[in-house]
Design a protein around this motif. Structure first.
Motif: not given
Length: 235
Positions: A39-47, A183-189, A191-195
């Protein structure tokens, strides 16, 4: 990898705060440490709006309302866990499937005479079904069927063996962008978190010295029972 993540969490001074994962069930301290670290180390910006719309435009037909299937069946009931019951019901269902194949118009008559389901009173008709309306094995068979098709082999579910007829299919209509945007935005976010999580893990591995891990038939670092992992740098 677990060892690396736990070491990194401790080096960062993260304290475990186990979260409830089910009624009366909580994470272990190690699970809480790893979750808190990510949660601290992995940052993701919303699409962005442009990115979401571009993803939708790659194939708007992918985003549809659920289909509807109009279905009839003949059930030969059994307990699938009982070999004798299952085999006897399969023999009966196979015989009925063969009779239906030779006389498709007689499906309703055979269902009324031989089905073990209450739908026998309507010639085996189950009406309209959608995703989630029936058991997974039955639904999986429906997804592979064409309109007017009858299963050539009986389908086994927890209720027994089914001979299924697909009476009609109503494909779900393509949904407008506004309906599927979130739903698309959630899925993209996700996927970005996993990467980003994979990249973070790769950086931990690249900065670690690992000994005692078996590689082929050789062992590095002596006769350790398991690998010894040491971080050599902080990244």
């Amino acid at each position: 990898m677990r060892t690396l993540l736990l070491q990194e969490a401790k080096q960062r001074g993260i304290r475990p705060e186990p979260a409830e994962v089910g009624p009366g069930r909580f994470e272990t301290e190690e699970e809480a440490l790893i979750r808190s670290l990510l949660e601290v180390a992995v940052e993701v910006s919303p699409p962005t709006e442009d990115e979401i719309r571009a993803e939708w435009a790659r194939g708007p037909e992918r985003f549809r309302a659920p289909p509807l299937w109009e279905v009839s069946h003949i059930l030969c009931a059994c307990d699938p866990r009982n070999d004798d019951e299952r085999n006897a019901a399969f023999t009966r269902a196979t015989s009925l499937a063969a009779r239906v194949e030779g006389d498709p118009q007689g499906f309703a008559r055979l269902a009324s005479a031989h089905s073990d389901c209450g739908s026998k009173t309507s010639g085996g008709a189950l009406g309209q079904l959608g995703p989630g309306d029936t058991v997974p094995e039955f639904e999986a068979a429906l997804r592979e069927m064409r309109e007017g098709e009858i299963t050539s082999e009986p389908v086994l579910t927890r209720h027994g063996w089914h001979v299924i007829r697909m009476d009609a299919i109503a494909e779900g209509a393509a949904l407008p962008y506004e309906t599927v945007r979130s739903k698309i935005a959630d899925a993209m976010e996700k996927a970005a978190w996993a990467r980003n999580a994979r990249e973070f893990a790769d950086r931990l591995v690249a900065s670690a010295r690992i000994s005692g891990a078996e590689i082929g038939n050789r062992t590095q670092g002596g006769d350790h029972e398991g690998p010894i992992v040491q971080r050599t740098t902080r990244r």
